[in-house]
Enzyme design. Structure first.
Site, PDB file in Angstrom:
ATOM      1  N   LYS A  11      -6.063   0.631  -0.978  1.00 55.05           N
ATOM      2  CA  LYS A  11      -7.300   0.170  -1.327  1.00 55.05           C
ATOM      3  C   LYS A  11      -7.375  -1.232  -0.923  1.00 55.05           C
ATOM      4  CE  LYS A  11      -5.897  -2.607  -4.951  1.00 55.05           C
ATOM      5  NZ  LYS A  11      -6.002  -4.005  -4.676  1.00 55.05           N
ATOM      6  N   PRO A  94       2.444  -1.334   2.904  1.00 50.32           N
ATOM      7  CA  PRO A  94       3.358  -2.637   2.654  1.00 50.32           C
ATOM      8  C   PRO A  94       3.323  -2.939   1.144  1.00 50.32           C
ATOM      9  CG  PRO A  94       1.820  -3.197   4.457  1.00 50.32           C
ATOM     10  CD  PRO A  94       1.212  -1.896   3.836  1.00 50.32           C
ATOM     11  N   GLY A  96       3.786  -4.846  -2.653  1.00 50.39           N
ATOM     12  CA  GLY A  96       3.596  -5.979  -3.210  1.00 50.39           C
ATOM     13  C   GLY A  96       2.364  -6.864  -2.192  1.00 50.39           C
ATOM     14  N   ALA A  97       1.610  -6.234  -1.785  1.00 53.63           N
ATOM     15  CA  ALA A  97       0.384  -6.823  -0.781  1.00 53.63           C
ATOM     16  C   ALA A  97      -0.782  -6.638  -1.259  1.00 53.63           C
ATOM     17  CB  ALA A  97       0.852  -6.015   0.664  1.00 53.63           C
ATOM     18  N   GLY A  98      -1.191  -6.254  -2.343  1.00 61.01           N
ATOM     19  CA  GLY A  98      -2.696  -6.447  -2.697  1.00 61.01           C
ATOM     20  C   GLY A  98      -3.352  -5.213  -2.282  1.00 61.01           C
ATOM     21  N   LEU A  99      -2.350  -4.149  -1.943  1.00 57.71           N
ATOM     22  CA  LEU A  99      -3.203  -2.893  -1.110  1.00 57.71           C
ATOM     23  C   LEU A  99      -2.955  -1.740  -2.165  1.00 57.71           C
ATOM     24  CD1 LEU A  99      -1.893  -3.235   2.661  1.00 57.71           C
ATOM     25  CD2 LEU A  99      -4.617  -3.357   1.638  1.00 57.71           C
ATOM     26  N   GLY A 102       1.707   0.689  -4.638  1.00 54.24           N
ATOM     27  CA  GLY A 102       2.425   1.333  -6.129  1.00 54.24           C
ATOM     28  C   GLY A 102       1.555   2.164  -6.904  1.00 54.24           C
ATOM     29  N   ASP A 136      -4.322  -1.234 -11.744  1.00 52.69           N
ATOM     30  CA  ASP A 136      -4.992  -0.662 -10.610  1.00 52.69           C
ATOM     31  C   ASP A 136      -4.945   0.712 -10.518  1.00 52.69           C
ATOM     32  OD1 ASP A 136      -5.949  -2.892  -9.671  1.00 52.69           O
ATOM     33  OD2 ASP A 136      -4.604  -3.266  -8.066  1.00 52.69           O
TER      34      ASP A 136
END
Ligand code: C5P
Length: 279
Positions: A11, A94, A96-99, A102, A136
């Protein structure tokens, strides 16, 4: 059914306003979550005699707990049953990328195990469990474009397809979400997401108002991240913003942009992805 294969999408946050600190230590926020369906992890779930989990990369969150394993643990606690399943996870998003990679894997785990083991857990209950895993995770239960409020679990779905190529750049800098929250001053949002995302046209008209409150902190600590945003604007993106607490920055482009063109501009160790509209 003995086997489920599922794609867990990434996201981006199109706007992220931190509006207040809560008594429980979390922050209230307002954001627009937009799924990036062609950038996804892949998970498979197979009925088995015992539990096993394999991943092509090492993944742990800040609390040292992998969110897929946390999802299984919470489902076992909720149902009071042991879940014997073989889980394989292939990471492409990726970490821990803000996407939201996880978080998306966790939601995919909840949905798939609910189906595979016929647990009959309702959507609302899945959202409750998802929120225990991370702020999230509720969005990813449906993974449809949505305004998110409260910690992100108060979701209003908006059926919008952005007619843009989304260029996603991650420099590989890991930013702790907790630390990012500790370094901002909550403010009232100066944007009404309900109005702005009524249609894509009004999104274009209001784009100057759409900000990410984490940018000031992250840009001052890691000027390299701001540099990505500047480059995307130079390249002609109509709108560019950091996603989540970073360090990914995305740009929305009307014209098709080539991977080769981007890889000439950004260092070779950067993660670069171009999402096509209407994927
Ligand atoms: O919910 P999640 O585990 O992703 O949050 C990581 C950390 O980020 C939390 O422990 C909290 O410190 C901070 N956070 C917050 N307000 C939110 C989401 C996260 O303060 N809405």
């Amino acid at each position: 059914m003995k086997y489920i294969e599922i794609k867990a999408p990434a996201k981006i946050n199109i706007g992220l306003n931190i509006t207040g600190k809560r008594d429980d230590g979390y922050h209230n926020l307002e954001t627009f979550f937009y799924p990036v369906r062609d950038l996804h992890d892949k998970l498979t779930f197979e009925l088995a005699e015992s539990f096993s989990f394999h991943c092509n990369e090492e993944i742990v969150n800040n609390d040292n707990e992998n969110l897929v394993l946390k999802s299984v643990r919470l489902l076992e606690e909720f149902t009071g049953k042991k879940i014997f399943v073989k889980i394989e996870l292939q990471k492409y998003i990726p970490i821990g990328a803000g996407l939201g990679g996880g978080s998306s894997d966790a939601a995919a785990t909840l949905i798939s195990l609910n189906e595979l083991f016929c647990l009959n857990i309702s959507y609302n209950k899945l959202i409750d469990i998802a929120l225990l895993i991370g702020s999230d995770v509720p969005f990813f239960i449906k993974a449809k474009p949505a305004i998110g409020k409260s910690r992100g679990e108060d979701l209003t779905i908006k059926e919008i397809d952005l007619p843009y190529h989304i260029v996603i750049i991650n420099p590989g800098i890991h930013i702790s979400t907790k630390e990012a929250f500790q370094n901002i001053n909550p403010m009232r949002a100066n944007i009404n997401y309900d109005e702005v995302f009524q249609s894509v046209d009004s999104f274009q008209n209001n784009r100057d108002k759409i900000v990410n409150d984490f940018e000031d902190y992250v840009f001052s600590k890691y000027p390299e991240v701001k540099n990505i945003k500047d480059r995307l604007i130079d390249l002609g993106s109509e709108f560019a913003l950091m996603s989540g607490s970073g360090s990914t920055v995305y740009g929305l482009f009307k014209e098709k942009i080539t991977f080769d063109g981007l890889s000439e501009i950004f260092p070779k160790e950067y993660f670069i992805f171009i999402s096509s509209p209407n994927y």
